[in-house]
Design a protein around this motif. Structure first.
Motif, PDB file in Angstrom:
ATOM      1  N   PRO A  25       0.801  -1.233   0.000  1.00 20.35           N
ATOM      2  CA  PRO A  25       0.000   0.000   0.000  1.00 20.35           C
ATOM      3  C   PRO A  25       0.832   1.282   0.000  1.00 20.35           C
ATOM      4  O   PRO A  25       0.461   2.256  -0.672  1.00 20.35           O
ATOM      5  CB  PRO A  25      -0.841  -0.118   1.274  1.00 20.35           C
ATOM      6  N   ASP A  26       1.948   1.311   0.713  1.00 19.52           N
ATOM      7  CA  ASP A  26       2.760   2.534   0.740  1.00 19.52           C
ATOM      8  C   ASP A  26       3.406   2.809  -0.617  1.00 19.52           C
ATOM      9  O   ASP A  26       3.640   3.964  -0.982  1.00 19.52           O
ATOM     10  CB  ASP A  26       3.811   2.477   1.844  1.00 19.52           C
ATOM     11  N   ASP A  27       3.683   1.758  -1.383  1.00 18.21           N
ATOM     12  CA  ASP A  27       4.204   1.931  -2.737  1.00 18.21           C
ATOM     13  C   ASP A  27       3.119   2.508  -3.641  1.00 18.21           C
ATOM     14  O   ASP A  27       3.377   3.410  -4.432  1.00 18.21           O
ATOM     15  CB  ASP A  27       4.739   0.607  -3.283  1.00 18.21           C
ATOM     16  N   PHE A  28       1.889   1.998  -3.522  1.00 22.87           N
ATOM     17  CA  PHE A  28       0.780   2.553  -4.309  1.00 22.87           C
ATOM     18  C   PHE A  28       0.596   4.036  -3.994  1.00 22.87           C
ATOM     19  O   PHE A  28       0.378   4.860  -4.884  1.00 22.87           O
ATOM     20  CB  PHE A  28      -0.531   1.809  -4.028  1.00 22.87           C
ATOM     21  N   LYS A  29       0.684   4.385  -2.720  1.00 23.11           N
ATOM     22  CA  LYS A  29       0.517   5.776  -2.289  1.00 23.11           C
ATOM     23  C   LYS A  29       1.602   6.659  -2.903  1.00 23.11           C
ATOM     24  O   LYS A  29       1.316   7.742  -3.421  1.00 23.11           O
ATOM     25  CB  LYS A  29       0.570   5.845  -0.756  1.00 23.11           C
ATOM     26  N   ARG A  30       2.846   6.189  -2.872  1.00 19.89           N
ATOM     27  CA  ARG A  30       3.956   6.958  -3.460  1.00 19.89           C
ATOM     28  C   ARG A  30       3.767   7.111  -4.968  1.00 19.89           C
ATOM     29  O   ARG A  30       3.965   8.200  -5.525  1.00 19.89           O
ATOM     30  CB  ARG A  30       5.278   6.256  -3.152  1.00 19.89           C
ATOM     31  N   GLU A 143      10.363  -1.400   6.448  1.00 17.33           N
ATOM     32  CA  GLU A 143      10.322  -2.788   6.923  1.00 17.33           C
ATOM     33  C   GLU A 143       8.966  -3.420   6.635  1.00 17.33           C
ATOM     34  O   GLU A 143       7.962  -2.724   6.495  1.00 17.33           O
ATOM     35  CB  GLU A 143      10.598  -2.834   8.434  1.00 17.33           C
ATOM     36  N   ALA A 144       8.946  -4.740   6.569  1.00 19.36           N
ATOM     37  CA  ALA A 144       7.679  -5.457   6.469  1.00 19.36           C
ATOM     38  C   ALA A 144       6.867  -5.162   7.728  1.00 19.36           C
ATOM     39  O   ALA A 144       7.430  -4.939   8.808  1.00 19.36           O
ATOM     40  CB  ALA A 144       7.937  -6.949   6.327  1.00 19.36           C
ATOM     41  N   ASP A 145       5.558  -5.128   7.573  1.00 20.06           N
ATOM     42  CA  ASP A 145       4.677  -4.894   8.715  1.00 20.06           C
ATOM     43  C   ASP A 145       3.329  -5.548   8.432  1.00 20.06           C
ATOM     44  O   ASP A 145       3.209  -6.327   7.488  1.00 20.06           O
ATOM     45  CB  ASP A 145       4.559  -3.390   9.019  1.00 20.06           C
ATOM     46  N   GLU A 146       2.326  -5.198   9.225  1.00 20.48           N
ATOM     47  CA  GLU A 146       1.025  -5.858   9.071  1.00 20.48           C
ATOM     48  C   GLU A 146       0.369  -5.557   7.722  1.00 20.48           C
ATOM     49  O   GLU A 146      -0.470  -6.318   7.261  1.00 20.48           O
ATOM     50  CB  GLU A 146       0.076  -5.490  10.227  1.00 20.48           C
ATOM     51  N   ARG A 147       0.770  -4.471   7.053  1.00 21.20           N
ATOM     52  CA  ARG A 147       0.209  -4.113   5.746  1.00 21.20           C
ATOM     53  C   ARG A 147       1.117  -4.470   4.577  1.00 21.20           C
ATOM     54  O   ARG A 147       0.706  -4.377   3.429  1.00 21.20           O
ATOM     55  CB  ARG A 147      -0.101  -2.617   5.716  1.00 21.20           C
ATOM     56  N   HIS A 148       2.361  -4.829   4.862  1.00 18.02           N
ATOM     57  CA  HIS A 148       3.361  -5.074   3.822  1.00 18.02           C
ATOM     58  C   HIS A 148       4.086  -6.379   4.134  1.00 18.02           C
ATOM     59  O   HIS A 148       4.894  -6.423   5.060  1.00 18.02           O
ATOM     60  CB  HIS A 148       4.362  -3.919   3.764  1.00 18.02           C
ATOM     61  N   ALA A 149       3.827  -7.419   3.345  1.00 16.98           N
ATOM     62  CA  ALA A 149       4.431  -8.730   3.602  1.00 16.98           C
ATOM     63  C   ALA A 149       5.939  -8.730   3.353  1.00 16.98           C
ATOM     64  O   ALA A 149       6.663  -9.512   3.956  1.00 16.98           O
ATOM     65  CB  ALA A 149       3.764  -9.804   2.737  1.00 16.98           C
TER      66      ALA A 149
END
Length: 160
Positions: A25-30, A143-149
């Motif tokens: 999701p953060d990549d889509f946002k960027r 880093e990987a997190d709950e939204r980013h595998a």
């Protein structure tokens, strides 16, 4: 300025069967923040992978198909024509796929690359680029997190 914008795995994988290999999701946002309000150049298969045209962007589609004419898009048949229809005084983003990135690399001034820290089986790949011709001007790890595998890094490379 011609900018290649992509998310690519450690092995340069971009996708398989016209699908992305990850959900970041953060990549889509960027991607949205950087490309909104600009011309985006893509191949026909990349365009057809979207459920609808991306809002607030001018779509330039490169295809070999004659008579291909999706509503509201500019259709051309080669990279030179794609660049010719774009404004010269603002950033133009090349968004894929693999073949289009290969065609655009010689024209590129910048690469905005999300480097995904994993390798994947794929049928589309980001081109290798010579690091002696490019300077890494920004590198922001995530880093990987709950939204980013997968963990990933936002990298910006400028042609030297």
């Amino acid at each position: 300025m011609i900018v290649l914008i992509a998310a690519a795995a450690q092995n340069n994988a971009l996708g398989k069967d016209n699908q992305l290999l990850w959900h970041l999701p953060d990549d889509f946002k960027r991607f949205k923040e950087l490309t909104s309000g600009h011309y985006i150049i893509m191949g026909r298969k990349t365009f057809e992978s979207f459920p609808k045209p991306l809002p607030n962007r001018t779509h330039v589609i490169i295809t070999r198909q004659k008579g291909y004419n999706p509503e509201g898009c500019i259709v051309v048949h080669d990279m030179e024509s794609a660049l010719e229809v774009c404004p010269k005084d603002q950033a133009v983003y090349v968004i894929g796929g693999g073949e289009i990135y290969n065609l655009a690399l010689p024209y590129a001034d910048r690469i905005d690359l999300t480097r995904v820290h994993a390798s994947f089986e794929a049928d589309a790949f980001f081109p290798e680029f010579d690091p002696t011709q490019w300077k890494l001007v920004s590198s922001v790890p995530h880093e990987a997190d709950e939204r980013h595998a997968q963990s990933f890094t936002f990298e910006t490379w400028d042609r030297m």
